[in-house]
Design a protein around this motif. Sequence first.
Motif, PDB file in Angstrom:
ATOM      1  N   PRO A  17       0.826  -1.208   0.000  1.00 48.19           N
ATOM      2  CA  PRO A  17       0.000   0.000   0.000  1.00 48.19           C
ATOM      3  C   PRO A  17       0.862   1.260   0.000  1.00 48.19           C
ATOM      4  O   PRO A  17       1.970   1.277   0.544  1.00 48.19           O
ATOM      5  CB  PRO A  17      -0.801  -0.116   1.297  1.00 48.19           C
ATOM      6  CG  PRO A  17      -0.751  -1.565   1.652  1.00 48.19           C
ATOM      7  CD  PRO A  17       0.600  -2.038   1.188  1.00 48.19           C
ATOM      8  N   ALA A  19       0.532   5.921  -0.406  1.00 51.28           N
ATOM      9  CA  ALA A  19      -0.250   7.138  -0.625  1.00 51.28           C
ATOM     10  C   ALA A  19       0.268   7.811  -1.890  1.00 51.28           C
ATOM     11  O   ALA A  19       1.485   7.933  -2.085  1.00 51.28           O
ATOM     12  CB  ALA A  19      -0.131   8.078   0.569  1.00 51.28           C
ATOM     13  N   ASP A  41       5.271   5.070   0.777  1.00 52.16           N
ATOM     14  CA  ASP A  41       4.764   3.785   1.255  1.00 52.16           C
ATOM     15  C   ASP A  41       4.665   3.777   2.777  1.00 52.16           C
ATOM     16  O   ASP A  41       5.023   4.752   3.453  1.00 52.16           O
ATOM     17  CB  ASP A  41       5.600   2.628   0.731  1.00 52.16           C
ATOM     18  CG  ASP A  41       6.993   2.549   1.350  1.00 52.16           C
ATOM     19  OD1 ASP A  41       7.304   3.338   2.259  1.00 52.16           O
ATOM     20  OD2 ASP A  41       7.773   1.685   0.908  1.00 52.16           O
ATOM     21  N   ALA A  42       4.162   2.674   3.327  1.00 52.37           N
ATOM     22  CA  ALA A  42       3.910   2.582   4.764  1.00 52.37           C
ATOM     23  C   ALA A  42       5.191   2.658   5.589  1.00 52.37           C
ATOM     24  O   ALA A  42       5.146   2.994   6.779  1.00 52.37           O
ATOM     25  CB  ALA A  42       3.154   1.289   5.077  1.00 52.37           C
ATOM     26  N   CYS A  63       0.820  12.697   2.949  1.00 45.59           N
ATOM     27  CA  CYS A  63       0.768  11.301   2.501  1.00 45.59           C
ATOM     28  C   CYS A  63       0.830  10.340   3.687  1.00 45.59           C
ATOM     29  O   CYS A  63       0.079   9.360   3.757  1.00 45.59           O
ATOM     30  CB  CYS A  63       1.929  11.011   1.541  1.00 45.59           C
ATOM     31  SG  CYS A  63       1.750  11.709  -0.108  1.00 45.59           S
ATOM     32  N   VAL A  66      -2.560  10.328   5.400  1.00 43.22           N
ATOM     33  CA  VAL A  66      -3.579   9.590   4.640  1.00 43.22           C
ATOM     34  C   VAL A  66      -3.365   8.091   4.772  1.00 43.22           C
ATOM     35  O   VAL A  66      -4.325   7.318   4.908  1.00 43.22           O
ATOM     36  CB  VAL A  66      -3.567  10.029   3.161  1.00 43.22           C
ATOM     37  CG1 VAL A  66      -4.385   9.079   2.301  1.00 43.22           C
ATOM     38  CG2 VAL A  66      -4.091  11.457   3.030  1.00 43.22           C
ATOM     39  N   LEU A  67      -2.113   7.638   4.758  1.00 44.13           N
ATOM     40  CA  LEU A  67      -1.829   6.219   4.959  1.00 44.13           C
ATOM     41  C   LEU A  67      -2.261   5.762   6.344  1.00 44.13           C
ATOM     42  O   LEU A  67      -2.829   4.676   6.514  1.00 44.13           O
ATOM     43  CB  LEU A  67      -0.332   5.951   4.768  1.00 44.13           C
ATOM     44  CG  LEU A  67       0.147   5.661   3.363  1.00 44.13           C
ATOM     45  CD1 LEU A  67       1.671   5.581   3.340  1.00 44.13           C
ATOM     46  CD2 LEU A  67      -0.444   4.365   2.825  1.00 44.13           C
ATOM     47  N   ALA A  70      -6.238   5.868   6.560  1.00 41.37           N
ATOM     48  CA  ALA A  70      -6.907   4.942   5.628  1.00 41.37           C
ATOM     49  C   ALA A  70      -8.324   5.406   5.323  1.00 41.37           C
ATOM     50  O   ALA A  70      -9.252   4.594   5.202  1.00 41.37           O
ATOM     51  CB  ALA A  70      -6.914   3.525   6.200  1.00 41.37           C
ATOM     52  N   ARG A 101      -4.456  10.303  -2.126  1.00 37.88           N
ATOM     53  CA  ARG A 101      -5.311   9.161  -1.817  1.00 37.88           C
ATOM     54  C   ARG A 101      -4.464   7.949  -1.467  1.00 37.88           C
ATOM     55  O   ARG A 101      -3.302   7.842  -1.873  1.00 37.88           O
ATOM     56  CB  ARG A 101      -6.230   8.822  -2.981  1.00 37.88           C
ATOM     57  CG  ARG A 101      -5.527   8.370  -4.253  1.00 37.88           C
ATOM     58  CD  ARG A 101      -6.453   7.518  -5.117  1.00 37.88           C
ATOM     59  NE  ARG A 101      -6.862   6.308  -4.425  1.00 37.88           N
ATOM     60  CZ  ARG A 101      -7.759   5.434  -4.905  1.00 37.88           C
ATOM     61  NH1 ARG A 101      -8.334   5.664  -6.057  1.00 37.88           N
ATOM     62  NH2 ARG A 101      -8.055   4.348  -4.231  1.00 37.88           N
ATOM     63  N   ARG A 102      -5.064   7.068  -0.701  1.00 39.08           N
ATOM     64  CA  ARG A 102      -4.412   5.813  -0.344  1.00 39.08           C
ATOM     65  C   ARG A 102      -4.686   4.793  -1.433  1.00 39.08           C
ATOM     66  O   ARG A 102      -5.808   4.678  -1.914  1.00 39.08           O
ATOM     67  CB  ARG A 102      -4.953   5.293   0.987  1.00 39.08           C
ATOM     68  CG  ARG A 102      -4.232   4.058   1.522  1.00 39.08           C
ATOM     69  CD  ARG A 102      -4.854   3.622   2.835  1.00 39.08           C
ATOM     70  NE  ARG A 102      -4.059   2.595   3.493  1.00 39.08           N
ATOM     71  CZ  ARG A 102      -4.135   1.290   3.228  1.00 39.08           C
ATOM     72  NH1 ARG A 102      -4.992   0.855   2.303  1.00 39.08           N
ATOM     73  NH2 ARG A 102      -3.385   0.427   3.871  1.00 39.08           N
ATOM     74  N   ASP A 104      -4.410   0.779  -2.358  1.00 41.05           N
ATOM     75  CA  ASP A 104      -4.188  -0.617  -1.974  1.00 41.05           C
ATOM     76  C   ASP A 104      -4.138  -1.430  -3.266  1.00 41.05           C
ATOM     77  O   ASP A 104      -5.171  -1.661  -3.900  1.00 41.05           O
ATOM     78  CB  ASP A 104      -5.318  -1.115  -1.077  1.00 41.05           C
ATOM     79  CG  ASP A 104      -5.116  -2.555  -0.623  1.00 41.05           C
ATOM     80  OD1 ASP A 104      -4.154  -3.200  -1.103  1.00 41.05           O
ATOM     81  OD2 ASP A 104      -5.919  -3.042   0.188  1.00 41.05           O
TER      82      ASP A 104
END
Length: 388
Positions: A17, A19, A41-42, A63, A66-67, A70, A101-102, A104
């Motif tokens: 996942p 952002a 990334d995360a 970002c 947003v991550l 979720a 936006r996130r 996935d």
Amino acid sequence: MFNIAETLHRWCRDARPFALATVVGVRGSAPLPTGTSVAVDAEGNAIGSISGGCVEGAVYELCRQVLKDAGAPRRAWFGYSDDDAFAAGLTCGGELDVLVRRVDPTALPHLGLALAEVVEGRPAAVAQVVDGPEELLGRMLYVDAAGGVHHGTLTGAVRREVGAQAWALLRAGRTARAEIGGDAATCPERLSVLVHVHTTRPRMLIFGAVDFAAALSQAGRFLGYRVTVCDARPVFATEARFPYADEIVADWPHRYLERTEVDARTAVCVLTHDAKFDIPLLSLALTLPVGYIGAMGSRRTHNERLRLLDEAGVREEELARLHSPIGLDLGARTPEETAVSMAAEIIAHTNAGTGLPLSRIAGPIHRTAQREPGTSGRGRTVGVMPGR
């Protein structure tokens, strides 16, 4: 988005996942164009730039937020800031509208497909809703080079309308925003869509180094085609005669067509009107998955050409793809007018247009109908080429 396609493709392949922050609007002297993206990334890894450094820190933190949340996509507006030397702002004086936006990848497999096409150097378009109802904001769909709409997160009339806009911009080779909807007959929702486009220019192959070819090569260049002029006679196939062509080839037309690359966006224009060139060339062209095939000549030349192609074994369904005499009936006389006539037919065929004056037809001016690549639907005697 496609400015960081390789990394995003790898993250999608690894189901990681991230952002995605994308410039969806630009005003003034912004450093990077609409469609440019940053991704985080995360684990906090970041890729890309949307401002050349001015607002990257603020976008990075957005970002990350947003991550973490979720939740729904978020918007941010960055303009010039001189009140606080440490505030996030654009020193160039421009303004950026950014959507975050996130993503996935497991829920958006079509995005991975599009990124794979881009990484391999093939055309692709991803449409992203950037304004509209909250439940649609950030949703995407993917359109391939043949005009096929792959799986996305849009449905129904919205999917059809967005897909049509994405396909049109993919053919034009242009990343841009499109305003759609607000019409109960097509798409009731009023949306603004950013279409990310990766493509090479479509090709226009002009066979026959004649005055009409010189004018058509200029029109083709203006429309965004990569133009090739081919003629078996080196004395006529020269750069001096065709300054608007991207490539000039001195070879037998059918021999060049055998070895060159074509696709569903390619327009083949045969202006030689000489059977020794036309028949082997058209016999091959009509078997290829190109978007448009037209041939110049009088109606007498056309009828004789059909007879010879039939004798050469060209099938009826293949002959139906041929636009001959080439062009729309504009009353054209000069090479320049004739080039407009030919270009107009190519545009009408590509967009499934009628070729009629808009004042004589009813309904929406911009329709969503799309022609299947490599088909005609117009018969083989469409158009008139005056003076031939």
